[in-house]
Design an enzyme around this catalytic site. Structure first.
Site, PDB file in Angstrom:
ATOM      1  N   LEU A 103      43.992  47.428  45.608  1.00 39.38           N
ATOM      2  CA  LEU A 103      44.215  46.375  44.621  1.00 39.38           C
ATOM      3  C   LEU A 103      45.689  46.298  44.240  1.00 39.38           C
ATOM      4  O   LEU A 103      46.337  47.315  44.052  1.00 39.38           O
ATOM      5  CB  LEU A 103      43.386  46.674  43.368  1.00 39.38           C
ATOM      6  CG  LEU A 103      41.892  46.716  43.648  1.00 39.38           C
ATOM      7  CD1 LEU A 103      41.151  47.080  42.379  1.00 39.38           C
ATOM      8  CD2 LEU A 103      41.416  45.393  44.173  1.00 39.38           C
ATOM      9  N   PRO A 104      46.187  45.081  44.148  1.00 38.73           N
ATOM     10  CA  PRO A 104      47.591  44.884  43.763  1.00 38.73           C
ATOM     11  C   PRO A 104      47.799  45.178  42.288  1.00 38.73           C
ATOM     12  O   PRO A 104      48.069  44.291  41.492  1.00 38.73           O
ATOM     13  CB  PRO A 104      47.835  43.410  44.086  1.00 38.73           C
ATOM     14  CG  PRO A 104      46.488  42.760  44.003  1.00 38.73           C
ATOM     15  CD  PRO A 104      45.482  43.818  44.371  1.00 38.73           C
ATOM     16  N   CYS A 105      47.689  46.426  41.914  1.00 41.56           N
ATOM     17  CA  CYS A 105      47.838  46.776  40.493  1.00 41.56           C
ATOM     18  C   CYS A 105      49.217  46.381  39.987  1.00 41.56           C
ATOM     19  O   CYS A 105      49.404  46.155  38.807  1.00 41.56           O
ATOM     20  CB  CYS A 105      47.648  48.270  40.313  1.00 41.56           C
ATOM     21  SG  CYS A 105      46.481  48.971  41.466  1.00 41.56           S
ATOM     22  N   HIS A 106      50.167  46.325  40.879  1.00 46.10           N
ATOM     23  CA  HIS A 106      51.529  46.007  40.443  1.00 46.10           C
ATOM     24  C   HIS A 106      51.614  44.584  39.925  1.00 46.10           C
ATOM     25  O   HIS A 106      52.554  44.228  39.235  1.00 46.10           O
ATOM     26  CB  HIS A 106      52.502  46.217  41.595  1.00 46.10           C
ATOM     27  CG  HIS A 106      52.108  45.493  42.827  1.00 46.10           C
ATOM     28  ND1 HIS A 106      51.261  46.044  43.771  1.00 46.10           N
ATOM     29  CD2 HIS A 106      52.423  44.260  43.274  1.00 46.10           C
ATOM     30  CE1 HIS A 106      51.111  45.172  44.754  1.00 46.10           C
ATOM     31  NE2 HIS A 106      51.789  44.080  44.476  1.00 46.10           N
ATOM     32  N   VAL A 164      49.510  43.345  37.936  1.00 45.68           N
ATOM     33  CA  VAL A 164      48.854  43.318  36.614  1.00 45.68           C
ATOM     34  C   VAL A 164      49.796  43.925  35.580  1.00 45.68           C
ATOM     35  O   VAL A 164      50.197  45.076  35.693  1.00 45.68           O
ATOM     36  CB  VAL A 164      47.542  44.111  36.653  1.00 45.68           C
ATOM     37  CG1 VAL A 164      46.841  44.018  35.309  1.00 45.68           C
ATOM     38  CG2 VAL A 164      46.645  43.573  37.756  1.00 45.68           C
TER      39      VAL A 164
END
Length: 123
Positions: free
Chosen positions: A52-55, A57
């Site tokens: 998941l592209p947590c960056h 968020v």
DNA sequence: TAATTGACCGCAC
DNA sequence: TGTGCGGCCAATT
């Protein structure tokens, strides 16, 4: 293990388009737990293990609060820059330009961008 | 087993 | 006007 909304969070984060970022509050609201934005952070905490592209968020202020748990701070910023995200002088993301809202659920409420500008995160 | 924390937000005083 | 507190879900110790 319910983690029902967890799945929602994952789905939403996965849907974040390139060059856009979203906030915990919006995700939480779409998940139906706007009051529990913290739990969203937990979801991402476990999600950091996933792809998941947590960056993408960030919090409502556009700060990369999750950069600490993300692993490499510079990496997170670099990823966002690679996506075309622009940072201000404070090293925050321009929510005005890159704020993306998940349109999964009904959007009965408007975004309070005014409040963001009103608060005016002083340096 | 129970209590506390954890990448937060909104509201109340 | 500014500051402080509570709330929600799940995982961790």
């Amino acid at each position: 293990m319910k983690k029902d909304f967890f799945d929602k969070v994952y789905s939403i984060v996965k849907k974040i388009p390139k060059g856009k970022v979203t906030t915990y509050g919006h995700i939480a609201e779409v998940c139906g737990i706007k009051s529990s934005a913290r739990t969203v952070g937990w979801a991402l905490n476990l999600a950091k293990n996933s792809n998941l592209p947590c960056h993408r968020v960030v919090n409502r202020f556009g700060e990369l609060t999750g950069k600490i748990h993300f692993g490499d701070i510079n990496l997170m910023e670099d990823l966002l820059k690679s996506d075309g995200i622009e940072f201000d002088d404070n090293g925050k993301v321009n929510l005005e330009k890159h704020l993306w809202i998940p349109k999964n659920s009904k959007v009965h409420k408007k975004i309070n961008n005014d409040k963001l500008s009103k608060k005016k995160l002083h340096p």
